[in-house]
Write a protein that holds these residues in place. Structure first.
Motif: not given
Ligand code: FNR
Length: 346
Positions: A24-26, A76-81, A106-110, A273-276
């Motif tokens: 659910d977080y992701l 590949v978009a930046p995603t955390a965790f 790479v996300s700051t929150m990697a 563009l990202d999203g969907g």
């Protein structure tokens, strides 16, 4: 197969293997998740009007983006965790991206340090949340640059954190033991909390320029006036993004926002563009409406959860294959042949 059907299958598979709280977080978004669903709905509304008898010839998807030449306009978009999705986290993601010849932001929150991610040999951009502690931020930029990242992606849509109802319902506030944001580890070894900075302004772009020779993109632009301002402030690229529906619920879908941004930018810098984006046909629609490349967020996380590096590689290769196939069917040989007249809303 219905459009996006394969992406749905991978998502369902990931749901089966992940801790439901982590899934659910992701997967989740802000508020009532209108923007989250709106991103995919915007693609589902479009139909293609193909051209015919445009002659033979192979499809060539190669694309130049800041700091990198890619075989296909897919990033590949930046995603955390990522360690919530797979025990090997971002190292597995990067290995899959490298195998597909792609580019990982790479996300700051990697949950893996940028140096370790770079060791996989994948081409990288680095996503930056500018911290109010500018000395710390400058040190982080220096780390990303030393690790070989080819550009910085400054996220600008997060003056405050999004409100994620699913996480609130689960009480999800802590990462599992041993999982931390390794890029927020200071020189003394302590890991800092991420601070989103409500005071961030356009002067951050000039500040960043003074600290790096890397190209700088801004991510999270939806309004054409901001796209114009971004170009005036000397950015090297713009990512049309609503953070995958995780920030402002009710924000316009990225595909609906794209044409006005493309018009405002007028070819001066690349627009992503990202999203969907869930299929090669979705990618084609975004390119036809003026994007130079698309970014993928969740589909890559689902591939990671299901199959580690191989799962990531498969998601990227499937989508790119489908894009090349759809290009042939609309009569396009290169991304530049994709024009808005190929897309309609019936
Ligand atoms: C994100 N996104 C994101 N963006 C960013 O700039 N920094 C980040 O750390 C994150 N973290 C993050 C975590 C998770 C779990 C998700 C799903 C998304 C937003 C991301 O870069 C991108 O904008 C969206 O994910 C794109 O939408 P899709 O492809 O997921 O629909």
């Amino acid at each position: 197969m219905v459009p996006g059907g394969r992406a749905r299958e991978v998502e369902r598979g990931a749901r089966d293997v992940l801790d439901p709280v982590h899934f659910d977080y992701l997967a989740g978004g802000a508020g009532d998740e209108r923007t989250l669903t709106g991103n995919e709905d915007a693609f589902a509304r479009r139909r293609l009007v193909p051209r015919v008898l445009r002659g033979p010839g192979p499809v060539d998807l190669s694309t130049d983006l800041p700091g990198v030449r890619l075989a296909a306009p897919v990033v590949v978009a930046p995603t955390a965790f990522h360690r919530l999705a797979h025990r090997d986290g971002e190292a597995a993601t990067a290995a899959g991206v490298a195998a597909a010849g792609g580019l990982l932001t790479v996300s700051t929150m990697a949950t893996t340090a940028v140096e370790g991610i770079a060791a996989t040999g994948a081409a990288l951009w680095f996503q930056l949340y500018v911290q109010p502690d500018r000395a710390f931020t400058a040190a982080l930029v220096a780390r990303a640059e030393a690790a070989g990242c080819r550009a910085l992606v400054l996220t600008v849509d997060s003056p405050v954190r999004g409100r994620h109802g699913r996480d609130e319902r689960h009480g999800f506030t802590e990462l599992p033991p041993g999982v931390v944001c390794e890029n927020l580890r200071a020189a003394d070894g302590r890991v800092r909390d991420l601070v989103v900075d409500p005071d961030l302004g356009w002067d951050a772009v000039a500040w960043l320029r003074g600290r790096t020779t890397l190209p700088v993109l801004v991510k999270g632009v939806l309004h054409p006036a901001d796209a114009r301002l971004a170009v005036e402030h000397g950015v090297d690229g713009i990512v049309v993004s609503n953070h995958g529906g995780r920030q402002l619920d009710g924000a316009v879908s990225t595909l609906d926002a794209l044409p006005a941004v493309v018009e405002a930018v007028a070819g001066r810098v690349p627009v992503l563009l990202d999203g969907g984006v869930r299929s090669g046909v979705d990618a084609l629609v975004a390119l036809a409406l003026g994007a130079d490349a698309v970014m993928l967020g969740r589909p890559v996380l689902w591939g990671l959860a299901l199959g580690g590096a191989d799962g990531v590689r498969a998601v990227l290769e499937d989508l790119t294959d489908e894009l090349a196939h759809a290009m042939a069917l609309v009569g396009a040989h290169r991304p530049a042949d994709l024009t808005p007249d190929l897309v309609t809303v019936p």
